[in-house]
Write a protein that holds these residues in place. Structure first.
Motif, PDB file in Angstrom:
ATOM      1  N   GLN A  64      29.225  34.263  48.549  1.00 48.71           N
ATOM      2  CA  GLN A  64      29.849  35.162  47.879  1.00 48.71           C
ATOM      3  C   GLN A  64      30.487  34.393  46.456  1.00 48.71           C
ATOM      4  O   GLN A  64      31.112  34.826  45.503  1.00 48.71           O
ATOM      5  CB  GLN A  64      31.360  35.573  48.537  1.00 48.71           C
ATOM      6  N   ASP A  65      30.278  32.943  46.299  1.00 53.60           N
ATOM      7  CA  ASP A  65      30.797  32.066  45.289  1.00 53.60           C
ATOM      8  C   ASP A  65      29.799  32.516  44.174  1.00 53.60           C
ATOM      9  O   ASP A  65      30.536  32.202  42.843  1.00 53.60           O
ATOM     10  CB  ASP A  65      30.669  30.598  45.470  1.00 53.60           C
ATOM     11  N   ILE A  66      28.666  33.220  44.158  1.00 53.26           N
ATOM     12  CA  ILE A  66      27.828  33.549  43.024  1.00 53.26           C
ATOM     13  C   ILE A  66      28.821  34.480  42.053  1.00 53.26           C
ATOM     14  O   ILE A  66      28.875  34.180  40.979  1.00 53.26           O
ATOM     15  CB  ILE A  66      26.549  34.083  43.486  1.00 53.26           C
ATOM     16  N   SER A  67      29.241  35.623  42.515  1.00 54.94           N
ATOM     17  CA  SER A  67      29.996  36.694  42.092  1.00 54.94           C
ATOM     18  C   SER A  67      31.432  36.079  41.639  1.00 54.94           C
ATOM     19  O   SER A  67      31.545  36.577  40.730  1.00 54.94           O
ATOM     20  CB  SER A  67      29.921  37.667  42.813  1.00 54.94           C
ATOM     21  N   THR A  68      31.841  35.181  42.206  1.00 52.31           N
ATOM     22  CA  THR A  68      33.166  34.658  41.839  1.00 52.31           C
ATOM     23  C   THR A  68      33.048  33.822  40.649  1.00 52.31           C
ATOM     24  O   THR A  68      33.951  33.729  39.853  1.00 52.31           O
ATOM     25  CB  THR A  68      33.633  33.867  43.038  1.00 52.31           C
ATOM     26  N   ASN A  69      32.195  32.941  40.825  1.00 52.24           N
ATOM     27  CA  ASN A  69      31.799  31.885  39.589  1.00 52.24           C
ATOM     28  C   ASN A  69      31.129  32.403  38.300  1.00 52.24           C
ATOM     29  O   ASN A  69      31.010  31.891  37.272  1.00 52.24           O
ATOM     30  CB  ASN A  69      31.254  30.720  40.266  1.00 52.24           C
ATOM     31  N   TYR A  70      30.441  33.499  38.598  1.00 53.54           N
ATOM     32  CA  TYR A  70      29.616  33.924  37.310  1.00 53.54           C
ATOM     33  C   TYR A  70      29.687  35.446  37.245  1.00 53.54           C
ATOM     34  O   TYR A  70      30.030  36.330  38.304  1.00 53.54           O
ATOM     35  CB  TYR A  70      27.954  33.672  37.656  1.00 53.54           C
TER      36      TYR A  70
END
Length: 314
Positions: free
Chosen positions: A58-64
Motif C-alpha cells: 500500500q506504500d506505493i500509492s501513499t508515496n507516489y
C-alpha cells in the motif's frame, strides 16, 4: 559498494514495440473486427495468478502519485522442458505510463540476490522455478516495490519458432560474438534465423558477462517487434496463429486489446530502456561457492520505484 557513475537511460527513436498486444491492435485496425482478434487472442495459454497474493504494498500509492494509471507487466523468458516452470533467465518489466507519456522496458539481472518469499535469499531467476509466475511476480514486487499484476511468458525453446514465423530478426554481430553463433563467420548485420537469434541471446562468456547478455535479450525483442511492424498487415493473421499458442499469460483478450490501444494512441514512438540493479550499486560475489549479484537492497528499491513511478533516476 562504490557508487560509480551510472549509465544514463537508453532511448531509441522507434515505434513502441514492447508488447505483443501492440501487434494485436494493429491487426484489429487492418484486418477488421474486434471479435475476430478476440478469438485469435484466445489461442494464448491462459494461466491465472492470485492477485491478492502478489506482494503489492500500500506504500506505493501513499508515496507516489497516479500509480493506478501506470501499468507494469512482467515479461519472462524461461528455459524449461514443456510442462515445467524452469528458471526465468530473462526478466523484464514493460511499463505503459500515460502520466509521463512513456513506454519503458526494464531488465532485472537474473543473478540478483533477493529474498524469495518463503524460500529465503537466492537468485531472482529461481523464483519462477520454485513457484511459477505467481512467486516470480511476488518476488519482484516485494523486492523492488512494484505493482505488477499481469505477466507474459515465452519459453526460450519456442523463441526460434516465433522468430522464424516473422522471417528472422535483424541483429548486428560484433567480432567477439561471431564464434557463438552458428553460420556466422564475420562481424556485421545479419537477418538471424530463430536458432541463431536464440544462440545470440544466450551468449554468456563474453565481455560484459550477464550485463551484456540482458542487453542482447532486449535487442532480440526489439528487433522482433521492429520486424513485425515493418511487415504488411495482411501477414499478421498467419503470424498470430503461429505465435500466440507459445505465449502464456493471465491477461484476458479484452485487457490486452485495451493496453495495446492505450500504447498506440498515447505515446510518441519512444521506447526507453533501463536495467537494475544500476551500475555502481551492485557487485558480483561468491556465496557458498555460488555467484550472486549483490546490491544495496533499499537504495535499489527506491531507485527502481522512482524510475517507474516518478520517471526520475538519481
Amino acid at each position: 559498494m562504490g557508487k560509480h557513475e551510472k549509465k544514463g537511460k537508453k532511448k531509441k527513436r522507434i515505434w513502441p514495440k514492447v508488447l505483443i498486444s501492440i501487434l494485436v491492435v494493429i491487426a484489429v485496425i487492418f484486418s477488421g473486427g474486434y471479435f475476430y482478434i478476440h478469438n485469435k487472442l484466445s489461442k494464448m495459454n491462459k494461466v491465472e495468478v492470485d492477485k491478492a497474493d502478489l506482494g503489492i504494498s500500500q506504500d506505493i500509492s501513499t508515496n507516489y502519485n497516479n500509480t493506478d494509471k501506470i501499468k507494469n507487466i512482467a515479461l519472462f523468458g524461461v528455459d524449461a522442458p514443456d510442462g515445467e516452470n524452469g528458471r526465468s533467465d530473462s526478466i523484464m518489466i514493460a511499463t505503459i505510463d500515460p502520466v509521463h507519456k512513456k513506454l519503458k522496458l526494464t531488465s532485472i539481472m537474473r543473478d540478483s540476490y533477493v529474498n524469495i518469499p518463503d524460500r529465503g535469499l537466492d537468485k531472482i531467476n529461481h523464483a519462477y522455478a520454485f513457484g511459477g509466475p505467481q512467486l516470480a511476480i511476488k518476488t519482484i514486487n516485494e523486492n523492488f516495490g512494484l505493482n505488477i499484476e499481469d505477466y507474459m511468458t515465452v519459453n526460450f525453446s519456442s523463441l526460434p519458432i516465433i522468430i522464424d514465423a516473422l522471417g528472422g530478426v535483424d541483429i548486428t554481430i560484433t567480432d567477439e560474438e561471431v564464434s557463438h553463433i552458428p553460420g556466422i563467420s564475420a562481424a556485421g548485420t545479419y537477418t538471424l534465423t530463430g536458432d541463431q537469434a536464440l544462440a545470440y541471446s544466450r551468449i554468456r562468456y563474453a565481455e560484459g558477462g550477464d550485463y551484456k547478455r540482458t542487453e542482447r535479450q532486449r535487442t532480440v525483442l526489439e528487433g522482433l517487434f521492429a520486424k513485425a511492424l515493418s511487415m504488411p498487415a495482411s501477414s499478421y493473421v498467419s503470424i498470430l496463429d503461429t505465435v500466440l499458442p507459445y505465449v502464456q499469460t493471465n491477461m484476458s483478450s479484452s485487457t490486452i486489446l485495451s493496453i495495446g490501444t492505450k500504447a498506440l494512441t498515447s505515446f510518441e514512438g519512444q521506447l526507453e530502456q533501463q536495467r537494475f540493479p544500476l551500475d555502481g550499486y551492485c557487485e558480483g560475489q561468491m556465496i557458498d561457492g555460488v555467484y550472486y549479484l549483490t546490491f544495496d537492497a533499499e537504495t535499489t528499491k527506491k531507485q527502481f520505484m522512482d524510475y517507474i513511478f516518478k520517471d526520475t533516476l538519481e
